[in-house]
Design a protein around this motif. Structure first.
Motif, PDB file in Angstrom:
ATOM      1  N   GLU A 123       7.619   6.207 -13.509  1.00  0.00           N
ATOM      2  CA  GLU A 123       8.455   5.041 -13.203  1.00  0.00           C
ATOM      3  C   GLU A 123       9.020   4.393 -14.467  1.00  0.00           C
ATOM      4  O   GLU A 123      10.240   4.245 -14.598  1.00  0.00           O
ATOM      5  CB  GLU A 123       7.657   4.027 -12.382  1.00  0.00           C
ATOM      6  CG  GLU A 123       7.373   4.466 -10.957  1.00  0.00           C
ATOM      7  CD  GLU A 123       8.629   4.524 -10.109  1.00  0.00           C
ATOM      8  OE1 GLU A 123       9.518   3.664 -10.288  1.00  0.00           O
ATOM      9  OE2 GLU A 123       8.730   5.436  -9.281  1.00  0.00           O
ATOM     10  N   MET A 127       6.234   4.367  -3.814  1.00  0.00           N
ATOM     11  CA  MET A 127       6.230   4.928  -5.162  1.00  0.00           C
ATOM     12  C   MET A 127       5.309   6.140  -5.250  1.00  0.00           C
ATOM     13  O   MET A 127       5.699   7.216  -5.737  1.00  0.00           O
ATOM     14  CB  MET A 127       5.780   3.864  -6.167  1.00  0.00           C
ATOM     15  CG  MET A 127       5.696   4.374  -7.594  1.00  0.00           C
ATOM     16  SD  MET A 127       4.946   3.180  -8.731  1.00  0.00           S
ATOM     17  CE  MET A 127       3.238   3.179  -8.156  1.00  0.00           C
ATOM     18  N   GLU A 183       5.808  -1.140  -1.473  1.00  0.00           N
ATOM     19  CA  GLU A 183       6.362  -0.678  -2.747  1.00  0.00           C
ATOM     20  C   GLU A 183       5.431   0.344  -3.392  1.00  0.00           C
ATOM     21  O   GLU A 183       5.875   1.369  -3.920  1.00  0.00           O
ATOM     22  CB  GLU A 183       6.572  -1.861  -3.695  1.00  0.00           C
ATOM     23  CG  GLU A 183       7.784  -2.713  -3.364  1.00  0.00           C
ATOM     24  CD  GLU A 183       7.949  -3.858  -4.339  1.00  0.00           C
ATOM     25  OE1 GLU A 183       7.245  -3.859  -5.368  1.00  0.00           O
ATOM     26  OE2 GLU A 183       8.781  -4.748  -4.081  1.00  0.00           O
TER      27      GLU A 183
END
Length: 526
Positions: A18, A271, A267
């Motif tokens: 990320e 992810m 979230e």
């Protein structure tokens, strides 16, 4: 390195990917695919053997649900025309074109086997496209349509894929039967999605803890997928209908904890799952290379032809629908005209991903007659070639295409829209506060203090909308608030050190210490 260690390594790489992807300017799904491909080429890395029939039901429901939470039924209804043209029309056209090319290359294979490949490579991936689109500052309408296409095209492709696979396995095909299955699949999916959406909404309202509500939101997409598939419906469509219903209904929940915890939870889930799925795509490259053996050079020709068909047909389809519909779009959306530049960006954003790989790996090994599934190796290799081309070439170069075309959101218009919304919020708050003050006869001093607090909150949330005096006061208040927060943090830290010290004392129950620690973490407002 065993398979379990490799799976955890992929999840760990997802977290690191990320910030790395953000720094180098690519989407994290693209970076995870590269990492997976690199691992697949290392001899010491084992192959991950996940049953293909588990990939779709385990990975797609939460990913689709997480993606659907970012949109709404209203947005979908507003853009139903372009979404349907791509999610249904373009998927069917791509399936037919790819099937024609593949069958022309391998005329000895059944037409249904070629249709299987077409259905596999037809749907662009919603996660990869929206991950890039949302970071590139594209117009909101464009992001909504890209997301809607990615969400609903899987349903079309999977229905076509299922019918084609059954035709190859059984050796029988009926057009009327296929159309009937398509209708039944859609009706069952919508019914299941709505039923679970209504059930989930009512049950969520009855659950008192945010953790319980979020846990229910995790189970609902799996339930929608499972029930729909068990009753011969489209599991993907059921998940989407359920998610859209719940997304609109959740705005009526007054539980602040549920919204905050739910947003953070989803979230994290999105992810980790998307990173793992795209890493798995790269790792499966090793499986494909082993399956094709020494015949890979012969497969490059058909793979190149299919990649060209998929990419060129998408451009032709988008250009033709734009040319036909641009007058209507201008009439109904004069502030954001749909231009050829947006067509180019939309074309290059058609990356394939998780659904394509899962469908390719789920192809049966044998037919009912006991023979090998015709063309399975060729289909597998070609499908992976399409995925790797679109992810590893189109993905990293999409920002260049966006810069070249100059497509970007109208930030000034969006900023003004946000400002007007804040004005509505403040007016609603002030009106309600005045009603309460008059009804409950609040002292003037208390009423004015509460009114100033709400206005200060508005100023902090949207400083540009405040006047000069309000901004100056906000800066002074912010400086004082920063000092007060520092003092409060030091005081709270002293209390936390004391309670953690008590945890090490003999006879002090750990659960009691944890309960006190949680109360301290929640702060005085809880």
């Amino acid at each position: 390195m065993d398979q379990l260690v490799l799976m955890f390594a992929l999840l760990f790489a997802t977290i690191l990917a990320e910030p790395a992807a953000r720094r180098i300017g690519v989407a994290s799904p693209v970076l995870m695919t590269v990492i997976g491909c690199a691992l697949a080429l290392v001899p010491a890395v084992p192959r991950i053997h996940i049953p293909p029939d588990l990939i779709l039901p385990l990975v797609l429901p939460p990913l689709l649900y997480a993606a659907a939470r970012r949109t709404s039924w209203h947005q979908f209804a507003e853009n139903w025309g372009p979404i349907a043209l791509r999610a249904v029309g373009l998927v069917i056209a791509t399936t037919a074109a790819v099937a024609a090319v593949f069958h022309a290359w391998y005329p000895a294979l059944p037409v249904a086997a070629a249709v299987v490949l077409g259905a596999i490579v037809a749907p662009p991936d919603p996660v990869a496209a929206t991950a890039l689109a949302s970071r590139l500052g594209l117009p909101r309408r464009l992001v909504v349509v890209l997301g809607g296409e990615g969400l609903f095209n899987d349903a079309t492709a999977i229905v076509v894929y299922t019918v084609a696979v059954q035709a190859v396995v059984t050796g029988q095909f009926s057009t009327l039967r296929a159309l009937g299955e398509l209708v039944v699949s859609a009706v069952v999916a919508v019914a299941v999605g709505l039923a679970l959406g209504v059930f989930g909404t009512r049950l969520t309202n009855r659950l008192a803890e945010a953790s319980w509500q979020v846990a229910l939101s995790l189970l609902l997409p799996f339930a929608a997928y499972g029930f729909a598939e068990a009753w011969h419906g489209s599991g993907v469509l059921a998940v989407l209908v359920c998610a859209l219903y719940l997304t609109d209904a959740v705005t009526e929940f007054t539980d602040r904890d549920y919204r905050l915890v739910g947003d953070s939870f989803w979230e994290i889930i999105e992810m980790l799952l998307s990173g793992f799925a795209f890493g798995l795509i790269g790792l499966e490259l090793g499986v494909v290379l082993e399956a094709t053996g020494g015949g890979r050079p012969k497969l490059l020709g058909v793979a190149s032809a299919v990649v060209a068909t998929v990419v060129v047909l998408r451009l032709l389809w988008l250009l033709s629908t734009w040319a036909v519909g641009r007058t209507w779009i201008r009439d109904h959306d004069a502030d954001e005209p749909y231009t050829w530049r947006e067509v180019v960006v939309t074309w290059w954003a058609g990356m394939r991903g998780v659904a394509t790989v899962a469908l390719a790996l789920a192809i049966p090994l044998l037919t009912e007659a006991g023979a090998d599934f015709p063309g399975r190796t060729e289909i597998l290799f070609t499908a992976f070639a399409v995925v790797l081309f679109t992810l590893l070439l189109q993905g990293p170069t999409l920002p260049l295409v966006v810069r070249w075309t100059g497509v970007h959101a109208d930030t000034a218009a969006e900023r003004e829209l946000e400002r007007r919304l804040w004005d509505r919020v403040v007016r609603a708050q002030m009106s309600r506060l005045k009603e309460i003050a008059e009804t409950e006869h609040l002292p003037d001093e208390l009423y004015e203090r509460m009114r100033d607090q709400f206005r200060q909150r508005y100023t902090r949330a949207d400083p540009e909308a405040a006047d000069a005096d309000a901004r100056a006061q906000m800066l002074r208040d912010a400086k004082m608030a920063k000092r007060l927060r520092a003092i409060r943090a030091e005081v709270m830290e002293a209390g936390l050190r004391e309670v953690q010290s008590a945890r090490r004392e003999p006879g002090m129950p750990a659960d009691l210490v944890d309960r006190v620690t949680r109360r301290l973490d929640l702060g005085p407002t809880k």
